[in-house]
Enzyme design. Structure first.
Site, PDB file in Angstrom:
ATOM      1  N   HIS A   1     -14.855 -33.802  -6.109  1.00  0.00           N
ATOM      2  CA  HIS A   1     -14.963 -34.327  -7.483  1.00  0.00           C
ATOM      3  C   HIS A   1     -16.407 -34.079  -7.971  1.00  0.00           C
ATOM      4  O   HIS A   1     -17.173 -35.026  -8.143  1.00  0.00           O
ATOM      5  CB  HIS A   1     -14.615 -35.825  -7.491  1.00  0.00           C
ATOM      6  CG  HIS A   1     -14.281 -36.376  -8.835  1.00  0.00           C
ATOM      7  ND1 HIS A   1     -14.276 -35.622  -9.986  1.00  0.00           N
ATOM      8  CD2 HIS A   1     -13.942 -37.644  -9.226  1.00  0.00           C
ATOM      9  CE1 HIS A   1     -13.943 -36.389 -11.010  1.00  0.00           C
ATOM     10  NE2 HIS A   1     -13.735 -37.613 -10.574  1.00  0.00           N
TER      11      HIS A   1
ATOM     12  N   ASP B   1     -15.043 -46.485  -3.017  1.00  0.00           N
ATOM     13  CA  ASP B   1     -13.967 -45.961  -3.858  1.00  0.00           C
ATOM     14  C   ASP B   1     -12.667 -46.567  -3.338  1.00  0.00           C
ATOM     15  O   ASP B   1     -12.631 -47.165  -2.251  1.00  0.00           O
ATOM     16  CB  ASP B   1     -13.967 -44.417  -3.741  1.00  0.00           C
ATOM     17  CG  ASP B   1     -12.976 -43.718  -4.664  1.00  0.00           C
ATOM     18  OD1 ASP B   1     -12.443 -44.363  -5.580  1.00  0.00           O
ATOM     19  OD2 ASP B   1     -12.734 -42.501  -4.458  1.00  0.00           O
TER      20      ASP B   1
ATOM     21  N   GLN C   1     -18.100 -35.946 -10.959  1.00  0.00           N
ATOM     22  CA  GLN C   1     -18.406 -37.356 -10.702  1.00  0.00           C
ATOM     23  C   GLN C   1     -19.781 -37.510 -10.045  1.00  0.00           C
ATOM     24  O   GLN C   1     -20.602 -38.321 -10.465  1.00  0.00           O
ATOM     25  CB  GLN C   1     -17.319 -37.946  -9.791  1.00  0.00           C
ATOM     26  CG  GLN C   1     -17.541 -39.413  -9.500  1.00  0.00           C
ATOM     27  CD  GLN C   1     -17.379 -40.259 -10.750  1.00  0.00           C
ATOM     28  OE1 GLN C   1     -16.378 -40.173 -11.425  1.00  0.00           O
ATOM     29  NE2 GLN C   1     -18.381 -41.067 -11.074  1.00  0.00           N
TER      30      GLN C   1
END
Ligand code: CP
Ligand code: NVA
Length: 304
Positions: A129, A218, A132
């Site tokens: 990602h 997360d 991010q």
């Protein structure tokens, strides 16, 4: 033509430039000044998974640049009915100027990029990602200064977000301490070999968080892994960022989370809604950093 498929696709010098540009683009936006280098240009966005931040940040950023963002959910397109990704890439990239893809395996976005005539940006895959972590590092620098030499403590799953932190550790020369249950350790992909200066595997969240500058986590069940939900909820029960974990870190440590968050699961409300949390700035900075990435991929370096 360049793509942004994983964090290592840009060099440290390129990130320095992109962060300088982000500061300028953010200031222009905050001042309400129009800067529209993308008039008449189109961003195609293909989503094979859900999204709030990624969709809104790319779509709003593109509108601010004077362009248009086209939202496509794979289930509503022929991709969802089995059209080969190579054919989809050929077709879409003849009509739009830049593409963002959120999908499952990294190989899917790689196959798309190989067949695309325009730059492709990774909006999240099972493995990575990059957008991010670019926003997260920009946010840390905004609040605390350089990240080089610092320690990032990741409490939770070895997933797309933590693997991208790991890629960033070598480029920005910081250390990643990762604490996860046995059986969920980081698997290194391709040429990802790390020395002790950049990566250490822990099982105890308190040890991993000791003297950290950033504590982050997360969800324990990422998109695409829903069938493992029951098992993962049990396995990750002791991997929650609470106030005791934060007390192990440095006094000026910050808490980060890519969101969406699950209060009472991977993080306590006192932490994510507390004074050390940067989560809202982190989310907003997705838009500012991605504007810099889109501008760079389409227009190259802007000299001022
Ligand atoms: N952090 C992030 O990518 O959020 P979304 O899934 O809402 O896009
Ligand atoms: N690891 C999470 C991140 C969501 C932004 C997932 O892949 O679902």
């Amino acid at each position: 033509m360049r793509h942004y498929l994983k964090f290592t696709d840009f060099t440290r010098e390129e990130y320095d430039y992109l962060f300088e540009r982000t500061v300028k683009l953010k200031a222009l936006h905050k001042a309400g000044e129009l800067y529209q280098p993308f008039r008449g240009r189109v961003l195609g966005m293909i989503f094979e998974k859900s999204s709030t931040r990624t969709r809104v940040s790319f779509e709003a950023g593109m509108a601010q640049f004077g362009g248009h963002a086209m939202f496509m959910q794979s289930k509503d397109t022929q991709l969802g009915r089995g059209e080969p990704i190579e054919d989809v890439a050929q077709v879409i990239s003849r009509m739009v100027d830049i593409v963002m893809v959120r999908t499952y395996e990294q190989t899917i976005i790689e196959r798309f990029a190989e067949n695309s005539k325009v730059p492709v940006i990774n909006g999240l895959t099972n493995e990575y990602h990059p957008c991010q972590i670019m926003a997260d590092i920009f946010t840390y620098i905004e609040h605390r200064g350089p990240i080089t030499g610092k320690t990032v403590a990741w409490i939770g799953d070895s997933n797309n977000v933590s693997r991208t932190w790991l890629q960033a550790a070598r480029i920005f020369d910081f250390k990643l301490n990762l604490a996860c249950p046995r059986g969920y350790e980081m698997t290194l992909l391709g040429d990802e070999a790390y020395g002790a200066d950049h990566f250490e595997q822990f099982y105890d969240p308190y040890q991993a968080a000791r003297n950290a500058d950033i504590v982050t986590t997360d969800v324990s069940v990422s998109m695409g892994y829903e069938r493992e939900t029951l098992q993962r909820k049990k396995d990750f029960i002791n991997y929650r960022v609470n106030e005791k974990v934060m007390l192990q870190a440095k006094a000026d440590a910050v808490f980060m989370h890519c969101l969406p968050a699950h209060r009472g699961e991977e993080v306590d409300p006192e932490v994510i809604d507390g004074p050390q949390s940067l989560v809202w700035d982190e989310a907003e900075n997705r838009m500012h950093t991605q504007k810099a990435v889109m501008e760079y991929l389409l227009l190259g370096k802007i000299e001022d």
